[in-house]
Motif scaffolding. Structure first.
Motif, PDB file in Angstrom:
ATOM      1  N   THR A 138       0.994  -1.151  -0.039  1.00  0.00           N
ATOM      2  CA  THR A 138       0.052  -0.064  -0.173  1.00  0.00           C
ATOM      3  C   THR A 138       0.848   1.182   0.092  1.00  0.00           C
ATOM      4  OG1 THR A 138      -1.646  -1.233   1.332  1.00  0.00           O
ATOM      5  CG2 THR A 138      -1.854   1.266   1.263  1.00  0.00           C
ATOM      6  N   PHE A 153      -6.259  -1.181  -6.535  1.00  0.00           N
ATOM      7  CA  PHE A 153      -7.063  -0.129  -6.389  1.00  0.00           C
ATOM      8  C   PHE A 153      -6.592   1.225  -6.164  1.00  0.00           C
ATOM      9  CE2 PHE A 153      -7.418  -1.275  -1.815  1.00  0.00           C
ATOM     10  CZ  PHE A 153      -7.178  -0.134  -1.187  1.00  0.00           C
ATOM     11  N   GLN A 163      -8.070   5.151  -3.946  1.00  0.00           N
ATOM     12  CA  GLN A 163      -9.014   5.771  -3.338  1.00  0.00           C
ATOM     13  C   GLN A 163      -8.500   7.003  -2.954  1.00  0.00           C
ATOM     14  OE1 GLN A 163     -10.545   3.729   0.186  1.00  0.00           O
ATOM     15  NE2 GLN A 163     -12.544   5.156   0.132  1.00  0.00           N
ATOM     16  N   LEU A 205      -8.926  10.218  -0.558  1.00  0.00           N
ATOM     17  CA  LEU A 205      -9.753  10.760   0.608  1.00  0.00           C
ATOM     18  C   LEU A 205      -9.228  12.119   1.157  1.00  0.00           C
ATOM     19  CD1 LEU A 205      -8.647   7.353   2.380  1.00  0.00           C
ATOM     20  CD2 LEU A 205     -11.053   7.686   1.585  1.00  0.00           C
ATOM     21  N   LEU A 250      -4.197   9.962  -1.198  1.00  0.00           N
ATOM     22  CA  LEU A 250      -4.411   9.213  -2.182  1.00  0.00           C
ATOM     23  C   LEU A 250      -4.032   7.615  -1.635  1.00  0.00           C
ATOM     24  CD1 LEU A 250      -5.550   8.234  -5.053  1.00  0.00           C
ATOM     25  CD2 LEU A 250      -3.435   8.734  -5.878  1.00  0.00           C
TER      26      LEU A 250
END
Length: 138
Positions: A67, A110, A112, A114, A126
């Motif tokens: 991540t 993915f 996302q 935020l 991000l």
């Protein structure tokens, strides 16, 4: 022979790929494992990872899910998304040099964007996640 835990060498490969790209360096102030208090926005943090064995009959393999976090104080998501687009170009289905392992593929899982809800609410974040598939080098 046993299967090595690939966390460190995968993290090192990600760091080197991101840190050594001139285009990304023009967009972000740094790439960090540990973010110092003096870090300026926008920056990239190599964060959490999950490692899962992916062995076959004749080899050790693994899948590391890494991540990445892009942080900024820009008003809106434009800059974190620009940085994320460059990270995507550098990692998704691109070869990585991973010491002691054979890189099979890196796949984007993915992203996302935020907004940090803590006051004053001006932090954009991000989250990007990549799956890195490796085999033990014979």
């Amino acid at each position: 022979m046993t299967s090595p835990l690939p966390f460190l060498v995968v993290q090192t490969a990600l760091y080197n790929r991101l840190k050594n790209d001139a285009t990304l360096s023009s967009l972000a102030t740094g790439v960090y494992d540990f973010v110092p208090e003096t870090a300026l926005y926008p920056y990239i943090h190599i964060g959490e990872a999950i490692d899962t064995p992916d062995n076959s009959h004749d080899r050790y393999g693994g899948q590391t899910v890494a991540t990445l976090h892009v942080w900024d104080q820009y008003k809106g998501f434009k800059r974190v998304l620009q940085i994320g687009s460059r990270v995507q170009a550098l990692l998704d289905h691109q070869p990585l040099t991973i010491t002691g392992l054979t890189h099979i593929v890196t796949r984007y899982e993915f992203g996302q964007p935020l907004t940090d809800p803590e006051p004053p609410g001006d932090i954009r974040h991000l989250v990007l996640r990549y799956r890195i598939v490796t085999e033990q080098t014979p």
